[in-house]
Motif scaffolding. Structure first.
Motif, short mmCIF file in Angstrom:
data_model
loop_
_atom_site.label_atom_id
_atom_site.label_comp_id
_atom_site.label_asym_id
_atom_site.label_seq_id
_atom_site.Cartn_x
_atom_site.Cartn_y
_atom_site.Cartn_z
N ILE A 6 0.84 -1.20 0.00
CA ILE A 6 0.00 0.00 0.00
C ILE A 6 0.87 1.25 0.00
CG2 ILE A 6 -1.66 1.35 1.35
CD1 ILE A 6 -2.81 -1.33 2.35
N LEU A 7 1.93 1.23 0.82
CA LEU A 7 2.85 2.36 0.88
C LEU A 7 3.60 2.55 -0.43
CD1 LEU A 7 4.26 1.87 4.49
CD2 LEU A 7 2.96 3.84 3.69
N LEU A 8 4.02 1.44 -1.04
CA LEU A 8 4.73 1.54 -2.32
C LEU A 8 3.82 2.15 -3.38
CD1 LEU A 8 7.27 0.97 -3.97
CD2 LEU A 8 6.40 -1.33 -4.42
N ARG A 9 2.56 1.70 -3.40
CA ARG A 9 1.60 2.24 -4.37
C ARG A 9 1.37 3.72 -4.13
NH1 ARG A 9 -4.35 -0.12 -3.99
NH2 ARG A 9 -4.24 1.14 -2.10
N GLN A 10 1.23 4.12 -2.86
CA GLN A 10 1.03 5.53 -2.55
C GLN A 10 2.26 6.35 -2.91
OE1 GLN A 10 -1.68 6.97 -1.83
NE2 GLN A 10 -0.93 9.03 -1.33
N ASN A 11 3.44 5.78 -2.70
CA ASN A 11 4.67 6.47 -3.08
C ASN A 11 4.74 6.71 -4.58
OD1 ASN A 11 5.95 7.00 -0.65
ND2 ASN A 11 6.94 5.00 -0.54
N MET A 12 4.25 5.76 -5.35
CA MET A 12 4.22 5.94 -6.81
C MET A 12 3.28 7.09 -7.19
SD MET A 12 6.41 3.94 -7.98
CE MET A 12 7.36 2.49 -7.51
N ILE A 13 2.17 7.21 -6.46
CA ILE A 13 1.26 8.33 -6.69
C ILE A 13 1.97 9.65 -6.36
CG2 ILE A 13 -0.87 9.43 -5.89
CD1 ILE A 13 -1.97 6.56 -5.41
N MET A 14 2.74 9.64 -5.27
CA MET A 14 3.51 10.82 -4.89
C MET A 14 4.50 11.21 -5.99
SD MET A 14 2.56 11.71 -1.78
CE MET A 14 2.24 11.21 -0.09
N VAL A 15 5.12 10.21 -6.60
CA VAL A 15 6.07 10.46 -7.69
C VAL A 15 5.37 11.17 -8.85
CG1 VAL A 15 7.49 9.35 -9.46
CG2 VAL A 15 7.65 8.60 -7.08
N ILE A 16 4.14 10.77 -9.13
CA ILE A 16 3.38 11.42 -10.21
C ILE A 16 3.12 12.88 -9.86
CG2 ILE A 16 1.17 11.45 -11.44
CD1 ILE A 16 1.16 8.37 -11.15
N TYR A 17 2.75 13.14 -8.61
CA TYR A 17 2.55 14.52 -8.17
C TYR A 17 3.85 15.32 -8.34
CZ TYR A 17 -1.81 13.11 -5.82
OH TYR A 17 -3.07 12.64 -5.53
N MET A 18 4.97 14.72 -7.95
CA MET A 18 6.27 15.41 -8.10
C MET A 18 6.57 15.68 -9.57
SD MET A 18 9.02 14.06 -5.29
CE MET A 18 8.88 12.32 -5.62
N ALA A 19 6.22 14.73 -10.42
CA ALA A 19 6.46 14.90 -11.87
C ALA A 19 5.67 16.09 -12.41
CB ALA A 19 6.07 13.63 -12.61
N ILE A 20 4.47 16.32 -11.86
CA ILE A 20 3.67 17.47 -12.27
C ILE A 20 4.40 18.77 -11.89
CG2 ILE A 20 1.53 18.74 -11.84
CD1 ILE A 20 0.17 15.98 -11.45
N GLY A 21 4.92 18.83 -10.67
CA GLY A 21 5.68 20.02 -10.24
C GLY A 21 6.91 20.22 -11.09
N TYR A 22 7.61 19.12 -11.38
CA TYR A 22 8.81 19.17 -12.23
C TYR A 22 8.46 19.75 -13.61
CZ TYR A 22 13.19 17.47 -14.31
OH TYR A 22 14.41 17.38 -14.94
N PHE A 23 7.37 19.26 -14.19
CA PHE A 23 6.92 19.71 -15.51
C PHE A 23 6.55 21.19 -15.49
CE2 PHE A 23 3.28 20.61 -18.29
CZ PHE A 23 3.80 20.27 -19.53
#
Length: 304
Positions: A6-23
């Motif tokens: 569950i934590l790994l899946r949530q971390n992947m979601i966090m990575v997507i959010y970070m990718a939005i900020g990066y973009f």
């Protein structure tokens, strides 16, 4: 699904959010100043709302007892973290501050909420409040080596501390909160994870990726923050009985969170190496996607 997955899946979601900020930063749709304004929104409005929402629960003696246990566990883990950081980095203020203080509020709480639920956020909110108090006392001293720079006013006016005090008051008040209030506070608190990770993505975009990977100190800080301190915290939390496993896991996740973003703010304020601070934040945030699930997985096995 196991907690670590569950934590790994949530971390992947966090990575997507970070990718939005990066973009957004790379495409110049948001500036560094703009990210600073978002940071103020996060600190002054969203984070206090998260803490207040956690305390909107029915009062009971059992809940109060568990709150006391969680406060004690948080205090011990934070003191342990500061001690270990001092032993390893006493000559390096950026890494000393960064390894001592995790991103428990902006990274830890969303993970805890997803994996363990709102009850666990209630128990870990004291960790976040203590963390902020210690950053504005011990953390200021680490950065400046001058006790006169410690400001009691900044502690008592800290939005997270104010949110904690309001939350505790709400917990003790024998009244039901109005529907409109709970709806607004709940909606604002839901912004925490996306907004915090978008801001971290903007931090990440400010440095070339190769630059983030340079320097032994950055790696040592990441290992201490993501592995050393969480394992020591796990050992201390193991002293608590199994019936407090939710509290133990919540505090452990907060203790295993990456370097807090405040290290960059404090570095900038005190004319320290801002770039080095951002490198510590970015590398540890990227690596925690994998380290947090592993740490929690080990704890799950040990605490069964």
């Amino acid at each position: 699904m196991g907690l670590e997955w569950i934590l790994l899946r949530q971390n992947m979601i966090m990575v997507i959010y970070m990718a939005i900020g990066y973009f957004l930063y790379k495409k110049k749709l948001i500036t560094r100043n703009g990210s600073g304004e978002l940071g103020k929104l996060l600190l002054y409005i969203v984070m206090p709302a998260v803490i207040i929402k956690a305390y909107m629960v029915r009062f009971s003696i059992q809940t109060l007892w568990c709150l006391g246990i969680s406060m004690g566990a948080a205090a011990v883990c934070l003191l342990l973290s500061m001690l270990v950081s001092w032993l390893v980095f006493k000559e390096c203020p950026i890494e000393h501050f960064g390894s001592a203080f995790s991103n428990a509020g902006f990274m830890g709480i969303p993970l805890i909420q997803t994996a363990l639920g709102d009850e666990a956020v209630f128990y870990v909110s004291s960790f976040v409040a203590f963390l902020n108090i210690l950053q504005w006392t011990y953390g200021v001293y680490v950065m400046t080596q001058d006790r006169e720079n410690i400001s009691i006013k900044k502690i008592v006016t800290n939005p997270v501390v104010i949110g904690f005090v309001i939350g505790v008051a709400v917990f003790f008040l024998p009244v039901q909160q109005p529907f409109i209030l709970t709806t607004v506070v709940g909606a604002i608190s839901g912004m925490n994870a996306p907004l915090a990770m978008i801001i971290l993505g903007i931090y990440l975009a400010q440095l070339p990726f190769k630059e983030i990977l340079k320097g032994k100190q950055v790696y040592l800080c990441a290992v201490l923050r993501l592995v050393g301190i969480p394992l020591l915290s796990m050992a201390v939390l193991s002293l608590l009985p199994a019936k407090y496993n939710m509290i133990k896991l919540a505090v452990l996740i907060a203790a295993a969170a990456p370097v807090g973003s405040n290290v960059a703010i404090f570095a900038q304020i005190n004319k320290k190496d801002y770039t080095q601070a951002v490198k510590n934040i970015c590398l540890s945030t990227v690596l925690c996607v994998f380290t947090i699930p592993v740490i929690v997985g080990i704890a799950n096995v040990l605490w069964r």
